[in-house]
Design an enzyme around this catalytic site. Structure first.
Site, PDB file in Angstrom:
ATOM      1  N   GLY A  64      43.179  83.301  -6.992  1.00 17.99           N
ATOM      2  CA  GLY A  64      43.756  82.614  -5.838  1.00 17.99           C
ATOM      3  C   GLY A  64      44.885  83.378  -5.150  1.00 17.99           C
ATOM      4  O   GLY A  64      44.864  84.609  -5.027  1.00 17.99           O
ATOM      5  N   ASP A  97      49.486  85.040 -16.204  1.00 12.99           N
ATOM      6  CA  ASP A  97      48.699  83.810 -16.048  1.00 12.99           C
ATOM      7  C   ASP A  97      48.521  83.176 -17.429  1.00 12.99           C
ATOM      8  O   ASP A  97      48.606  83.866 -18.442  1.00 12.99           O
ATOM      9  CB  ASP A  97      47.325  84.112 -15.428  1.00 12.99           C
ATOM     10  N   ASP A 152      52.303  80.833 -20.584  1.00 12.42           N
ATOM     11  CA  ASP A 152      52.431  79.539 -19.903  1.00 12.42           C
ATOM     12  C   ASP A 152      53.830  79.498 -19.293  1.00 12.42           C
ATOM     13  O   ASP A 152      54.830  79.491 -20.026  1.00 12.42           O
ATOM     14  CB  ASP A 152      52.241  78.412 -20.926  1.00 12.42           C
ATOM     15  N   VAL A 153      53.905  79.454 -17.971  1.00  7.97           N
ATOM     16  CA  VAL A 153      55.206  79.559 -17.304  1.00  7.97           C
ATOM     17  C   VAL A 153      56.087  78.325 -17.524  1.00  7.97           C
ATOM     18  O   VAL A 153      57.280  78.358 -17.217  1.00  7.97           O
ATOM     19  CB  VAL A 153      55.060  79.818 -15.784  1.00  7.97           C
ATOM     20  N   ASN A 163      54.616  81.955  -8.360  1.00  7.75           N
ATOM     21  CA  ASN A 163      53.478  81.391  -7.620  1.00  7.75           C
ATOM     22  C   ASN A 163      52.701  80.335  -8.400  1.00  7.75           C
ATOM     23  O   ASN A 163      52.096  79.440  -7.793  1.00  7.75           O
ATOM     24  CB  ASN A 163      52.535  82.536  -7.220  1.00  7.75           C
ATOM     25  N   SER A 187      54.796  74.514  -0.410  1.00  8.68           N
ATOM     26  CA  SER A 187      53.550  74.142   0.259  1.00  8.68           C
ATOM     27  C   SER A 187      53.866  73.482   1.588  1.00  8.68           C
ATOM     28  O   SER A 187      54.854  72.743   1.694  1.00  8.68           O
ATOM     29  CB  SER A 187      52.762  73.156  -0.616  1.00  8.68           C
ATOM     30  N   TYR A 209      53.218  66.169  -6.840  1.00  9.56           N
ATOM     31  CA  TYR A 209      53.160  67.526  -6.271  1.00  9.56           C
ATOM     32  C   TYR A 209      54.203  67.698  -5.163  1.00  9.56           C
ATOM     33  O   TYR A 209      54.938  68.697  -5.118  1.00  9.56           O
ATOM     34  CB  TYR A 209      51.751  67.766  -5.723  1.00  9.56           C
ATOM     35  N   LYS A 214      57.290  70.309  -4.971  1.00 11.38           N
ATOM     36  CA  LYS A 214      57.374  71.351  -3.932  1.00 11.38           C
ATOM     37  C   LYS A 214      58.611  71.180  -3.040  1.00 11.38           C
ATOM     38  O   LYS A 214      59.125  72.167  -2.505  1.00 11.38           O
ATOM     39  CB  LYS A 214      56.087  71.374  -3.096  1.00 11.38           C
TER      40      LYS A 214
HETATM   41  N1  LIG Z   1      45.584  76.783  -2.141  1.00 12.65           N
HETATM   42  C1  LIG Z   1      46.286  75.979  -1.372  1.00 12.65           C
HETATM   43  O1  LIG Z   1      45.745  75.287  -0.494  1.00 12.65           O
HETATM   44  C2  LIG Z   1      47.772  75.908  -1.501  1.00 12.65           C
HETATM   45  C3  LIG Z   1      48.494  75.346  -0.447  1.00 12.65           C
HETATM   46  C4  LIG Z   1      49.876  75.268  -0.563  1.00 12.65           C
HETATM   47  C5  LIG Z   1      50.504  75.751  -1.697  1.00 12.65           C
HETATM   48  N2  LIG Z   1      49.761  76.303  -2.709  1.00 12.65           N
HETATM   49  C6  LIG Z   1      50.467  76.794  -3.891  1.00 12.65           C
HETATM   50  O2  LIG Z   1      50.116  78.141  -4.104  1.00 12.65           O
HETATM   51  C7  LIG Z   1      50.108  78.415  -5.506  1.00 12.65           C
HETATM   52  C8  LIG Z   1      48.761  79.000  -5.920  1.00 12.65           C
HETATM   53  O3  LIG Z   1      47.731  78.086  -5.562  1.00 12.65           O
HETATM   54  P1  LIG Z   1      46.185  78.473  -5.699  1.00 12.65           P
HETATM   55  O4  LIG Z   1      45.464  77.596  -4.763  1.00 12.65           O
HETATM   56  O5  LIG Z   1      46.013  79.945  -5.618  1.00 12.65           O
HETATM   57  O6  LIG Z   1      45.886  77.965  -7.192  1.00 12.65           O
HETATM   58  P2  LIG Z   1      44.667  78.299  -8.189  1.00 12.65           P
HETATM   59  O7  LIG Z   1      44.468  77.076  -8.997  1.00 12.65           O
HETATM   60  O8  LIG Z   1      43.498  78.846  -7.453  1.00 12.65           O
HETATM   61  O9  LIG Z   1      45.296  79.454  -9.089  1.00 12.65           O
HETATM   62  C9  LIG Z   1      46.475  79.181  -9.808  1.00 12.65           C
HETATM   63  C10 LIG Z   1      46.624  80.115 -10.994  1.00 12.65           C
HETATM   64  O10 LIG Z   1      47.810  79.700 -11.693  1.00 12.65           O
HETATM   65  C11 LIG Z   1      47.524  79.683 -13.087  1.00 12.65           C
HETATM   66  N3  LIG Z   1      48.376  78.715 -13.774  1.00 12.65           N
HETATM   67  C12 LIG Z   1      48.344  77.368 -13.679  1.00 12.65           C
HETATM   68  N4  LIG Z   1      49.227  76.813 -14.523  1.00 12.65           N
HETATM   69  C13 LIG Z   1      49.839  77.841 -15.152  1.00 12.65           C
HETATM   70  C14 LIG Z   1      50.840  77.903 -16.165  1.00 12.65           C
HETATM   71  N5  LIG Z   1      51.373  76.795 -16.694  1.00 12.65           N
HETATM   72  N6  LIG Z   1      51.254  79.110 -16.593  1.00 12.65           N
HETATM   73  C15 LIG Z   1      50.706  80.248 -16.063  1.00 12.65           C
HETATM   74  N7  LIG Z   1      49.749  80.246 -15.134  1.00 12.65           N
HETATM   75  C16 LIG Z   1      49.310  79.053 -14.675  1.00 12.65           C
HETATM   76  C17 LIG Z   1      46.049  79.293 -13.172  1.00 12.65           C
HETATM   77  O11 LIG Z   1      45.491  79.682 -14.418  1.00 12.65           O
HETATM   78  C18 LIG Z   1      45.467  80.033 -11.991  1.00 12.65           C
HETATM   79  O12 LIG Z   1      45.034  81.333 -12.327  1.00 12.65           O
HETATM   80  C19 LIG Z   1      50.468  77.102  -6.199  1.00 12.65           C
HETATM   81  O13 LIG Z   1      51.854  77.053  -6.459  1.00 12.65           O
HETATM   82  C20 LIG Z   1      50.089  76.060  -5.163  1.00 12.65           C
HETATM   83  O14 LIG Z   1      50.799  74.850  -5.309  1.00 12.65           O
HETATM   84  C21 LIG Z   1      48.413  76.391  -2.635  1.00 12.65           C
END
Ligand SMILES: NC(=O)c1ccc[n+]([C@@H]2O[C@H](COP(=O)([O-])OP(=O)(O)OC[C@H]3O[C@@H](n4cnc5c(N)ncnc54)[C@H](O)[C@@H]3O)[C@@H](O)[C@H]2O)c1
Length: 249
Positions: free
Chosen positions: A19, A39, A63-64, A90, A142, A155, A159
């Site tokens: 992502g 990750d 795990d963050v 992120n 977000s 959420y 955020k």
């Molecule tokens: N995609 C969207 O539409 C969107 C919009 C606004 C904000 N965001 C924000 O962007 C960021 C990334 O979103 P995305 O859509 O790429 O997510 P995603 O789910 O596609 O990828 C997220 C990654 O974070 C990892 N992860 C989750 N929990 C974790 C933990 N506890 N420790 C370590 N790694 C962990 C997952 O394994 C995954 O690889 C997030 O903070 C999300 O809230 C996303």
């Protein structure tokens, strides 16, 4: 063309296994950074793609939201790579749960992964970022905080917390040459969103943006590159919505 604006910098990117985090990691590597790909799931795919592209990356499973794992990660990066210059917080999760079904454990977990982790990572890496002399922290928020999206109380709280944390932390570390900023993507077609949201909804939302293109993982990369570069030395405590002009701060 590659501009080597991040040459020699050590960048830690969380949630970079896929992502948006994966796109940010690739962008930083293309600019010359050595990227620590963090990750909870094995992020080897990201690392191999970066290396295949001629970049430098290492993978770390952590795990963050776990204080001990974050501390160990910081120690390892210091020991193996001399310390971080850039931290991109992120990693995040966004389970859609109506308020009546939202149990406390889920609420706590979302706050822990999305907000507490940013505190844990920032605190653990601060000594290294201070040594860097021009440390950069970017926290993922977000644009949904400005939208009427249902079933995301936990959420949205996390955020909005990210924005407050970013504003406040900027004060405490400015004297050390460290900047702290937040970036807000729009709803974007990442693996996480594809699993939770119909693609139709993403396309519909994009019609309300000034730039009517459905969001993608790569859309925030340029903003993160700026905020992690030397060019942004006078920008701190800010939130930039990199969202096609949907939410205006
Ligand atoms: N995609 C969207 O539409 C969107 C919009 C606004 C904000 N965001 C924000 O962007 C960021 C990334 O979103 P995305 O859509 O790429 O997510 P995603 O789910 O596609 O990828 C997220 C990654 O974070 C990892 N992860 C989750 N929990 C974790 C933990 N506890 N420790 C370590 N790694 C962990 C997952 O394994 C995954 O690889 C997030 O903070 C999300 O809230 C996303």
């Amino acid at each position: 063309m590659t501009w080597n604006t991040h040459d020699g910098k050590v960048a830690v990117v969380t949630g970079a296994g896929r992502g948006i985090g994966q796109a940010i990691a690739a962008g930083l590597a293309q600019r010359g950074a050595r990227v620590m790909v963090v990750d909870k799931d094995d992020p080897t795919d990201t690392v191999e793609a970066i290396r295949g592209d001629g970049g430098t990356a290492e993978s770390y499973i952590a795990d963050v939201a776990d204080e001990a794992q974050v501390a160990e990660l910081a120690d390892t990066v210091a020991g193996e790579h001399g310390g971080a210059d850039i931290l991109v917080n992120n990693a995040g999760i966004y389970p859609f749960v109506p308020i009546d079904d939202l149990d406390y454990a889920t609420w706590r977990n979302v706050l822990a992964v999305n907000l507490d982790s940013q505190f844990l990572l920032a605190r653990a890496f601060l000594p290294q970022l201070r040594t860097s002399g021009s440390g950069r922290i970017v926290n993922m928020t977000s644009n949904s905080i400005g939208l009427a999206v249902p079933h995301l109380t936990h959420y949205m709280a996390s955020k909005m917390g990210v924005i407050g944390f970013t504003r406040a932390l900027a004060n405490d570390v400015a004297a050390d040459g460290i900047t702290v900023n937040a970036v807000g993507p729009t709803l974007s077609l990442t693996p996480g969103v594809r699993a939770a949201v119909p693609e139709e909804l993403v396309r519909n939302l994009s019609n309300s943006q000034a730039i009517k293109k459905p969001g993608e993982a790569t859309d925030v990369v340029g903003t993160v590159l700026f905020l992690t570069s030397a060019d942004s030395y006078f920008v701190t405590g800010q939130t930039i919505m990199s969202d096609g002009g949907l939410i205006r701060l």
